[in-house]
Design a protein around this motif. Structure first.
Motif, PDB file in Angstrom:
ATOM      1  N   TYR A  44     -57.922  45.494   9.784  1.00  0.00           N
ATOM      2  CA  TYR A  44     -57.819  44.095  10.176  1.00  0.00           C
ATOM      3  C   TYR A  44     -59.173  43.431   9.993  1.00  0.00           C
ATOM      4  N   HIS A  45     -59.173  42.358   9.212  1.00  0.00           N
ATOM      5  CA  HIS A  45     -60.392  41.580   8.996  1.00  0.00           C
ATOM      6  C   HIS A  45     -60.328  40.332   9.861  1.00  0.00           C
ATOM      7  N   SER A  46     -61.418  40.033  10.516  1.00  0.00           N
ATOM      8  CA  SER A  46     -61.514  38.873  11.404  1.00  0.00           C
ATOM      9  C   SER A  46     -60.435  38.965  12.485  1.00  0.00           C
ATOM     10  N   ILE A  65     -60.356  30.924  29.684  1.00  0.00           N
ATOM     11  CA  ILE A  65     -59.855  31.410  28.404  1.00  0.00           C
ATOM     12  C   ILE A  65     -61.028  31.609  27.454  1.00  0.00           C
ATOM     13  N   GLU A  66     -61.050  32.779  26.805  1.00  0.00           N
ATOM     14  CA  GLU A  66     -62.102  33.092  25.834  1.00  0.00           C
ATOM     15  C   GLU A  66     -61.467  33.604  24.550  1.00  0.00           C
ATOM     16  N   GLU A  67     -62.133  33.294  23.444  1.00  0.00           N
ATOM     17  CA  GLU A  67     -61.720  33.831  22.160  1.00  0.00           C
ATOM     18  C   GLU A  67     -62.709  34.919  21.776  1.00  0.00           C
ATOM     19  N   HIS A  68     -62.199  35.966  21.156  1.00  0.00           N
ATOM     20  CA  HIS A  68     -63.039  37.093  20.767  1.00  0.00           C
ATOM     21  C   HIS A  68     -62.706  37.446  19.318  1.00  0.00           C
ATOM     22  N   GLU A  69     -63.731  37.616  18.472  1.00  0.00           N
ATOM     23  CA  GLU A  69     -63.512  37.941  17.067  1.00  0.00           C
ATOM     24  C   GLU A  69     -64.305  39.189  16.694  1.00  0.00           C
ATOM     25  N   ILE A  70     -63.642  40.107  16.004  1.00  0.00           N
ATOM     26  CA  ILE A  70     -64.272  41.331  15.509  1.00  0.00           C
ATOM     27  C   ILE A  70     -64.157  41.300  13.985  1.00  0.00           C
ATOM     28  N   ASP A  71     -65.262  41.554  13.281  1.00  0.00           N
ATOM     29  CA  ASP A  71     -65.237  41.453  11.815  1.00  0.00           C
ATOM     30  C   ASP A  71     -64.199  42.388  11.193  1.00  0.00           C
ATOM     31  N   PHE A  72     -64.234  43.660  11.552  1.00  0.00           N
ATOM     32  CA  PHE A  72     -63.270  44.611  11.013  1.00  0.00           C
ATOM     33  C   PHE A  72     -62.862  45.607  12.092  1.00  0.00           C
ATOM     34  N   VAL A  73     -61.557  45.873  12.155  1.00  0.00           N
ATOM     35  CA  VAL A  73     -61.034  46.942  12.996  1.00  0.00           C
ATOM     36  C   VAL A  73     -60.229  47.850  12.072  1.00  0.00           C
ATOM     37  N   VAL A  74     -60.613  49.112  12.026  1.00  0.00           N
ATOM     38  CA  VAL A  74     -59.974  50.091  11.158  1.00  0.00           C
ATOM     39  C   VAL A  74     -59.184  51.056  12.050  1.00  0.00           C
ATOM     40  N   PHE A  75     -57.858  51.076  11.866  1.00  0.00           N
ATOM     41  CA  PHE A  75     -56.983  51.966  12.643  1.00  0.00           C
ATOM     42  C   PHE A  75     -56.481  53.095  11.759  1.00  0.00           C
ATOM     43  N   HIS A  76     -56.492  54.294  12.297  1.00  0.00           N
ATOM     44  CA  HIS A  76     -55.850  55.443  11.651  1.00  0.00           C
ATOM     45  C   HIS A  76     -55.162  56.238  12.757  1.00  0.00           C
ATOM     46  N   PRO A  77     -53.867  56.574  12.602  1.00  0.00           N
ATOM     47  CA  PRO A  77     -53.129  57.205  13.700  1.00  0.00           C
ATOM     48  C   PRO A  77     -53.668  58.561  14.141  1.00  0.00           C
ATOM     49  N   LYS A  78     -54.360  59.284  13.272  1.00  0.00           N
ATOM     50  CA  LYS A  78     -54.895  60.605  13.626  1.00  0.00           C
ATOM     51  C   LYS A  78     -56.400  60.598  13.846  1.00  0.00           C
ATOM     52  N   LYS A  79     -57.097  59.712  13.167  1.00  0.00           N
ATOM     53  CA  LYS A  79     -58.562  59.698  13.223  1.00  0.00           C
ATOM     54  C   LYS A  79     -59.118  58.732  14.252  1.00  0.00           C
ATOM     55  N   GLY A  80     -58.330  57.722  14.649  1.00  0.00           N
ATOM     56  CA  GLY A  80     -58.781  56.803  15.679  1.00  0.00           C
ATOM     57  C   GLY A  80     -59.085  55.416  15.163  1.00  0.00           C
ATOM     58  N   ILE A  81     -60.000  54.754  15.856  1.00  0.00           N
ATOM     59  CA  ILE A  81     -60.331  53.360  15.578  1.00  0.00           C
ATOM     60  C   ILE A  81     -61.828  53.240  15.309  1.00  0.00           C
ATOM     61  N   LEU A  82     -62.158  52.439  14.308  1.00  0.00           N
ATOM     62  CA  LEU A  82     -63.539  52.148  13.959  1.00  0.00           C
ATOM     63  C   LEU A  82     -63.726  50.638  13.982  1.00  0.00           C
ATOM     64  N   VAL A  83     -64.786  50.184  14.633  1.00  0.00           N
ATOM     65  CA  VAL A  83     -65.118  48.764  14.693  1.00  0.00           C
ATOM     66  C   VAL A  83     -66.352  48.544  13.830  1.00  0.00           C
ATOM     67  N   ARG A 110     -70.942  47.592  19.868  1.00  0.00           N
ATOM     68  CA  ARG A 110     -70.587  48.344  21.089  1.00  0.00           C
ATOM     69  C   ARG A 110     -69.753  47.471  22.024  1.00  0.00           C
ATOM     70  N   LYS A 111     -70.132  46.210  22.170  1.00  0.00           N
ATOM     71  CA  LYS A 111     -69.373  45.290  23.010  1.00  0.00           C
ATOM     72  C   LYS A 111     -67.967  45.088  22.450  1.00  0.00           C
ATOM     73  N   ASN A 112     -67.865  44.942  21.129  1.00  0.00           N
ATOM     74  CA  ASN A 112     -66.557  44.786  20.505  1.00  0.00           C
ATOM     75  C   ASN A 112     -65.687  46.021  20.702  1.00  0.00           C
ATOM     76  N   GLU A 113     -66.297  47.194  20.599  1.00  0.00           N
ATOM     77  CA  GLU A 113     -65.544  48.446  20.790  1.00  0.00           C
ATOM     78  C   GLU A 113     -65.042  48.546  22.220  1.00  0.00           C
ATOM     79  N   ARG A 114     -65.900  48.238  23.198  1.00  0.00           N
ATOM     80  CA  ARG A 114     -65.474  48.282  24.611  1.00  0.00           C
ATOM     81  C   ARG A 114     -64.369  47.275  24.880  1.00  0.00           C
ATOM     82  N   PHE A 115     -64.520  46.078  24.316  1.00  0.00           N
ATOM     83  CA  PHE A 115     -63.505  45.045  24.490  1.00  0.00           C
ATOM     84  C   PHE A 115     -62.163  45.534  23.950  1.00  0.00           C
ATOM     85  N   LEU A 116     -62.159  46.076  22.751  1.00  0.00           N
ATOM     86  CA  LEU A 116     -60.922  46.545  22.133  1.00  0.00           C
ATOM     87  C   LEU A 116     -60.316  47.709  22.917  1.00  0.00           C
ATOM     88  N   ARG A 117     -61.158  48.639  23.364  1.00  0.00           N
ATOM     89  CA  ARG A 117     -60.658  49.768  24.154  1.00  0.00           C
ATOM     90  C   ARG A 117     -60.014  49.281  25.448  1.00  0.00           C
TER      91      ARG A 117
END
Length: 120
Positions: free
Chosen positions: A35-37, A49-67, A104-111
């Motif tokens: 996912y981009h943006s 109300i706050e908006e939050h944007e992450i440049d890239f979120v990479v999901f893989h069902p076995k390997k996990g998530i990368l921000v 790190r903040k984006n990763e914590r937010f997503l988690r």
């Protein structure tokens, strides 16, 4: 091939985000969802109300998530005396805390978002 959301990147080819988008798009494993943006809107602890944007979120069902956080600029610098990150324009990066704290903040937010939606 990785599935991209959105499928095309509509920013300048010289932009770092475009270059990262193209590199991620070339991943040959079709289990990746990239996912981009990645945008979310949420209500914070103060009930604002706050908006939050992450440049890239990479999901893989076995390997996990990368921000991934992309940065442009030829002269991004860190000053250990002041503990501040800034662009050559002297604008601070993420309030001076820099790209590593931003990701790190984006990763914590997503988690936290995933845990609240899916009960851990």
């Amino acid at each position: 091939m990785a599935r991209m959301y959105p499928e095309q990147c509509d920013i300048n080819e010289r932009d770092r985000e475009y270059q990262i988008f193209e590199a991620l798009k070339s991943i040959q494993d079709d289990e990746y969802r990239i996912y981009h943006s990645f945008n979310t809107i949420y209500i914070n602890k103060k009930r604002h109300i706050e908006e939050h944007e992450i440049d890239f979120v990479v999901f893989h069902p076995k390997k996990g998530i990368l921000v991934i956080e992309a940065k442009n600029g030829k002269n991004i610098s860190y000053d250990p005396k002041t503990d501040l990150w800034q662009y050559s324009s002297k604008n601070l990066i993420h309030g001076g805390k820099g790209p590593f704290e931003q990701v790190r903040k984006n990763e914590r937010f997503l988690r936290n978002l995933i845990n609240s939606e899916f009960s851990g």
